[in-house]
Structures are given as C-alpha cells and as structure tokens.
Design a protein around this motif. Structure first.
Motif, PDB file in Angstrom:
ATOM      1  N   GLY A 145       0.785  -1.230   0.000  1.00 11.43           N
ATOM      2  CA  GLY A 145       0.000   0.000   0.000  1.00 11.43           C
ATOM      3  C   GLY A 145       0.817   1.282   0.000  1.00 11.43           C
ATOM      4  O   GLY A 145       0.256   2.376   0.005  1.00 11.43           O
ATOM      5  N   LEU A 146       2.143   1.178  -0.004  1.00 13.36           N
ATOM      6  CA  LEU A 146       2.987   2.386   0.019  1.00 13.36           C
ATOM      7  C   LEU A 146       3.199   2.969  -1.374  1.00 13.36           C
ATOM      8  O   LEU A 146       3.193   4.194  -1.551  1.00 13.36           O
ATOM      9  CB  LEU A 146       4.355   2.073   0.625  1.00 13.36           C
ATOM     10  N   LEU A 147       3.437   2.103  -2.356  1.00 15.72           N
ATOM     11  CA  LEU A 147       3.768   2.598  -3.693  1.00 15.72           C
ATOM     12  C   LEU A 147       2.545   3.228  -4.356  1.00 15.72           C
ATOM     13  O   LEU A 147       1.421   2.746  -4.197  1.00 15.72           O
ATOM     14  CB  LEU A 147       4.306   1.467  -4.572  1.00 15.72           C
ATOM     15  N   ALA A 148       2.802   4.296  -5.100  1.00 17.90           N
ATOM     16  CA  ALA A 148       1.707   5.043  -5.744  1.00 17.90           C
ATOM     17  C   ALA A 148       1.361   4.416  -7.092  1.00 17.90           C
ATOM     18  O   ALA A 148       1.373   5.081  -8.138  1.00 17.90           O
ATOM     19  CB  ALA A 148       2.122   6.506  -5.910  1.00 17.90           C
ATOM     20  N   ARG A 149       1.026   3.139  -7.040  1.00 20.73           N
ATOM     21  CA  ARG A 149       0.724   2.415  -8.292  1.00 20.73           C
ATOM     22  C   ARG A 149      -0.591   2.906  -8.889  1.00 20.73           C
ATOM     23  O   ARG A 149      -1.496   3.297  -8.150  1.00 20.73           O
ATOM     24  CB  ARG A 149       0.622   0.917  -8.027  1.00 20.73           C
ATOM     25  N   PRO A 150      -0.696   2.863 -10.235  1.00 21.63           N
ATOM     26  CA  PRO A 150      -1.961   3.250 -10.863  1.00 21.63           C
ATOM     27  C   PRO A 150      -3.107   2.394 -10.315  1.00 21.63           C
ATOM     28  O   PRO A 150      -2.961   1.181 -10.158  1.00 21.63           O
ATOM     29  CB  PRO A 150      -1.718   2.946 -12.350  1.00 21.63           C
ATOM     30  N   ARG A 199      -4.727   3.724  -3.935  1.00 22.10           N
ATOM     31  CA  ARG A 199      -5.141   4.926  -3.225  1.00 22.10           C
ATOM     32  C   ARG A 199      -4.485   4.930  -1.845  1.00 22.10           C
ATOM     33  O   ARG A 199      -4.506   3.906  -1.160  1.00 22.10           O
ATOM     34  CB  ARG A 199      -6.674   4.930  -3.104  1.00 22.10           C
ATOM     35  N   TRP A 200      -3.904   6.037  -1.462  1.00 20.82           N
ATOM     36  CA  TRP A 200      -3.221   6.131  -0.166  1.00 20.82           C
ATOM     37  C   TRP A 200      -4.233   6.000   0.960  1.00 20.82           C
ATOM     38  O   TRP A 200      -5.162   6.800   1.070  1.00 20.82           O
ATOM     39  CB  TRP A 200      -2.473   7.447  -0.081  1.00 20.82           C
ATOM     40  N   THR A 220      -2.835   0.630   5.204  1.00 20.59           N
ATOM     41  CA  THR A 220      -1.430   0.335   4.908  1.00 20.59           C
ATOM     42  C   THR A 220      -0.686  -0.046   6.179  1.00 20.59           C
ATOM     43  O   THR A 220       0.088  -1.013   6.207  1.00 20.59           O
ATOM     44  CB  THR A 220      -0.764   1.553   4.243  1.00 20.59           C
ATOM     45  N   GLN A 221      -0.951   0.718   7.255  1.00 16.34           N
ATOM     46  CA  GLN A 221      -0.283   0.401   8.516  1.00 16.34           C
ATOM     47  C   GLN A 221      -0.687  -0.989   9.015  1.00 16.34           C
ATOM     48  O   GLN A 221       0.162  -1.754   9.494  1.00 16.34           O
ATOM     49  CB  GLN A 221      -0.616   1.448   9.569  1.00 16.34           C
ATOM     50  N   PHE A 257      -2.803   9.927  -4.353  1.00 14.78           N
ATOM     51  CA  PHE A 257      -3.047  10.772  -3.182  1.00 14.78           C
ATOM     52  C   PHE A 257      -4.330  11.594  -3.304  1.00 14.78           C
ATOM     53  O   PHE A 257      -4.607  12.453  -2.460  1.00 14.78           O
ATOM     54  CB  PHE A 257      -1.849  11.702  -2.939  1.00 14.78           C
ATOM     55  N   GLY A 258      -5.100  11.341  -4.368  1.00  6.84           N
ATOM     56  CA  GLY A 258      -6.366  12.050  -4.526  1.00  6.84           C
ATOM     57  C   GLY A 258      -6.192  13.533  -4.784  1.00  6.84           C
ATOM     58  O   GLY A 258      -7.040  14.349  -4.390  1.00  6.84           O
TER      59      GLY A 258
END
Lengths: 199, 347
Positions: A159-164, A167-168, A173-174, B87-88
């Motif tokens: 969940g860290l990488l900003a993959r297409p 969503r963060w 993720t934690q 990140f929206g």
C-alpha cells in the motif's frame, strides 16, 4: 592567473581562521544549535558534518544527553547522518523509545539504513502520523518520512507505492505492515541495500 | 564570520567572469520564457540504487536523475505528478495554466546529473550546475542555501547569478519536496513562517508554502526574478481588428512582442463571416517593426499578406484597418494595448 586567484582566495580564507572544517566547528554547531535561527544553525551543522563526519559524530555523541531540547535534536540529527555500526549506532537505539516523534524517527531511519531491523517497527508505527517533523522545508509529517523510508529500505509495497489504481490509505497500509512484521519479523534480513523476507 | 565569508567571496568574485557564474538561465523566445535549472546531485553513496516510489523499480543514477528532472518539470509546468491519483490530488495546471501579464508563458527545464560526492579524495563539482549534496540517509533534509539573505521568505535572484549549494535527500518522493526546492532554484522564498510553520497571509497552499498551487502571484514573482536577474522581457501587446461591408465581416485577435531593436513577432487568429453564409477562421503570422511613433505590421495568412500602419499613443495604439488599394470597400479599425510597458512605450 588561476594560480594567483587560488592563492588570493586561500589567503583570504586562511586570514579568517579556516573554513567550516576547522577544529571545534562540529561541537559549536551542535552545542550552539538555535531553533529560533533554524536555517543558519542547520547550515552550520551541515557544514560541520560535510567537513568532517567523524568529528561531527564524536560531537553528537557528546551532546546526545544534553538538557536543551534543540541541542539534543541537533545531536540526534548529526548522529543519524554519521552513525556507523558500533558506539554511534548503539547510542541511537534508546531513542527508538523516545516520547518525541523526531527522535524516534531519526533513530529508526539511521538504524534501518545501517541494516538494523529494530528500526522498522517505529517506522511502521509512524505510517499514520500527521505530526510535523522539525526543521523540514517544506514542513512534512511523520507519515511522509515513514513511507519514503520503508519504500527505500524494503522490497515491499503493502500500500505504500503510488501504483496506478491504488489509493493512499494510511490506516489500511499500517495494518498490512503490522501484519507483515508479526508474520516475518524473524525472517526479515538485510541484503546490504534493503530488507527482504528470507525464504 | 560573515565578514570573512564576504572577503573570500569578494576576492574570488573579482576574477570570475559573469558568464561563468551564471547558473539558472533564461531564454525568451516570443512570448515564451524558458528557465533552465541545471542541478548536480553529489551523492554520498556511490552506485546506490534508489527505488521509484510509483513502480517500485530500483533505479541507477542515470534513471534516477532523469526521473527527478522529468517529475520536477511536470510538477511545475503541468501542475501534476505521477502520484496525483494515488493521493487524490487534483492537478492544478501548473505554469501552463497561468500567464504573466496575460502575455508570457513560463516553462521550466530541469537538468539533473548525479555524481559521486568524492572521487579520488576530492569533492566532485561540475561547473555550471547548482551543487546539491545528495544524501540518501532517511533523515537527510531538502534545503537550498541562499547567501543573499538570511530571510527565508524573501525572493532573490541569487540562483541566476551564481551556483547555489544545498542538501537534497533521495528519500523525498520528488513530487512535493523537489518541486518546492526547485522553487528556491528559481529564486522564490518560502510562503510559510519558519518559526510557527503557519502560511503567510494569502499564501496558504502554494508550492512555496506546504501545498501544490502555482498561482498568479508565483508567476508574477518568477517574472520579477527573471527581470531582476538582468533579462529584459520584450514588450507585449494584445490587439483586435475588425472590418467589413454589407457582404462580409471579418476580424480577429492577436498578440505580439517587440524586442529591444523594435522587431515585431506575433500570432493571431482571424475569422470571416459572409452575410447569409458560413464562417471560417484562419491563423495569422505577424511581423514588422515598431518605432516610437507607430507600428508597421505585416499580417500574413493563407490568403496573402497585408501591411497596416498604426499610430502609437502611450500604451495604446489605434488606427484604421485597410485592405489596400483595389479593395477599398473593406475598412475597419485596429486597436492594440500594451500589457508589459512600464514606461511610455512611445518615448
């Protein structure tokens, strides 16, 4: 011509008592660190670290227990950039349990960077931290530090990488990272470049 | 200690030709201002590979330098990054969405070279680059030192006059962080108070605060820095014309620049409507000359070219539009307004 210029510049520099690397500069930069003058203080500290990292490391060790919060921060920061396996890295270990987020993350980053997996749990804990770190330009929160450090020092995503398509989601993720740590703590190994789970 | 630093700087500066110490450079072509920012990242760890925060791939130095340069350019020029959707974040449009004085566009070109910090016992410093120590340790800071002022909120043209130094960390995502630091290499000061961390009045959320916005004020400040660095922007005029008779009406809009020698260069769009019929639009190229008293403009399109002489009065110009002998039935007016004339342009 160049030689004349160089000589004049050297003369001017020596007339001023040398540069940032002159004796005692690391100690002055750490002991004199002033949050009200953060930028020049940070500049002096960096000059001292770049001029002589061993001297900066020694000065940082000396002031790590200082009563002044700013001096303690400067020591921990200098140590985080100069620590090596042994005394200096050991000195950072107690800071993993510090009440201050800055101290915890400075120590965690340095330990993890040097292949000590004890640095990973505080980073995982900080994935959801919105507290701002000190002396950052621009100001950035703890989660930013934790995210980028875990990305670089592991080969995981979770969940860290900003993959297409992703969503963060800090909480999710934690949770994944905590589960990963519980599952793999004993098998997490340092490759010399990053942590991976050994088979 | 500051005085000593000044003495060293002065002695060194006496012998360094001005062109050798220029770093961030500016080229103006027509209404486009291109700012080139060359950055040397002197890496503390030789050959260390860094991980792309989008794909997870580990990059070597050449790939990483290219990645940082392109993401920084995209951040400034288009107001977007590869992580916006994650990140929206809604892309802002960046510099491409805001013009200076409704005339000039600004585009940033970033060149990043990564070198070792030390080679054969000596620090590696490339001539012509801003020098940033590239520390891959997690706690490394992103900072640019500007010797011109101790006030971090002040804009200064130092970056256009000399190589600046600083510290960059490879741990940033190269989205917000490198974009902000690149702003310092354009000469911009911070939009937040360093003691309190609070945004300066009216500056909440800008790229030089803690956000992403590249607003009109940022563009005005960059253009001001470009001019403070010694670059004279050309005059920029916007104009319209209209003409017609019972059978046809035509007109258009255009913008043009005037260089220091009075040479005119511009572009426009014309439209033509036939009574009871259709309409068409067409592009125009504009050239010519400007003297203190008048414009002599040549409008060239697919149908040929036309010279128009228009008297200038201060920051405006107005006159008749004629299509020339033989087509005297088509008459109208042309009007121009100067958007960048600070003094009397006719003087």
């Amino acid at each position: 011509m160049r030689r004349i210029v160089a000589t004049l510049v050297l003369l001017a520099a020596s007339a001023c008592g040398g540069g940032a690397g002159s004796s005692g500069s690391a100690d002055e930069a750490i002991a004199g660190f002033d949050a009200a003058q953060a930028e020049p203080s940070l500049h002096a500290l960096y000059d001292a670290i770049r001029a002589d990292s061993a001297e900066a490391r020694a000065a940082a060790l000396e002031h790590l227990g200082d009563n002044e919060r700013d001096v303690r921060w400067a020591s921990a920061f200098a140590l985080s950039l100069t620590a090596e396996r042994g005394e200096s890295l050991d000195a950072l270990r107690p800071l993993l349990r510090s009440r201050g987020l800055d101290e915890r993350l400075l120590a965690a980053g340095a330990l993890a960077f040097n292949g000590e997996k004890a640095g990973l749990p505080p980073l995982i804990e900080a994935i959801t931290s919105t507290e701002l770190l000190r002396f950052e330009d621009p100001p950035r929160p703890g989660w930013h530090y934790a995210r980028s450090t875990l990305i670089q020092l592991t080969d995981e995503d979770l969940g860290l990488l900003a993959r297409p398509g992703g969503r963060w989601d800090p909480e999710e993720t934690q949770a994944r990272w905590k589960a990963w740590w519980r599952r793999n703590e004993a098998r997490v190994a340092w490759t010399g470049e990053y942590f991976t789970v050994s088979p | 200690m500051k005085r000593c630093a000044l003495l060293v700087t002065l002695v060194a500066g006496l012998f360094i030709p001005a062109d050798a110490i220029a770093r961030t450079t500016v080229t103006v072509t027509g209404t486009e201002i291109v700012i080139r920012v060359p950055i040397q990242l002197a890496s503390m760890l030789e050959h260390q590979r860094m991980r792309n925060p989008i794909t997870g791939e580990r990059y070597d130095w050449a790939q990483l330098g290219e990645f940082i340069a392109r993401e920084s350019e995209r951040f400034w020029n288009e107001g977007t990054t590869g992580a916006d959707a994650f990140f929206g974040v809604t892309p802002s449009g960046g510099l491409s969405a805001v013009r200076y004085r409704d005339c000039f566009t600004i585009r940033i070109v970033v060149e990043v070279v990564i070198t070792p910090f030390v080679k054969a016992g000596r620090k590696v410093k490339l001539d012509g680059y801003h020098y940033m120590v590239f520390d891959s340790k997690p706690s490394g800071k992103m900072v640019v030192w500007d010797p011109a002022t101790p006030d971090p909120n002040v804009d200064t043209p130092s970056a256009y006059e000399r190589s600046l130094t600083g510290e960059w960390t490879s741990w940033e995502d190269y989205f917000g962080g490198a974009g902000h630091e690149l702003g310092h290499l354009l000469g911009l000061g911070d939009d937040y108070d360093h003691e309190s961390g609070e945004s300066l009045a009216g500056r909440d959320g800008t790229v030089m605060d803690k956000g992403r916005e590249i607003d009109q004020a940022i563009v005005e400040r960059i253009a001001g820095l470009v001019e403070a660095s010694g670059v004279t922007l050309p005059e920029c005029w916007h104009g319209t014309w209209s003409e017609g008779n019972a059978a046809m009406t035509a007109g258009g809009t255009f913008s043009l620049t005037v260089d220091a020698e009075g040479r005119v260069e511009g572009k426009g769009t014309g439209t033509q409507e036939v009574a009871g019929g259709g309409s068409a639009s067409y592009p125009l190229e504009i050239s010519g000359r400007r003297t203190p008293g008048e414009f002599r403009l040549v409008f060239a399109g697919s149908g040929g070219s036309l010279e128009v002489v228009t008297p200038i009065d201060g920051a405006t110009a107005r006159g008749p539009w004629r299509t020339g002998a033989g087509q005297a039935a088509y008459r109208g007016t042309i009007e121009l307004e100067c958007r960048t004339c600070r003094d009397d342009p006719g003087g």
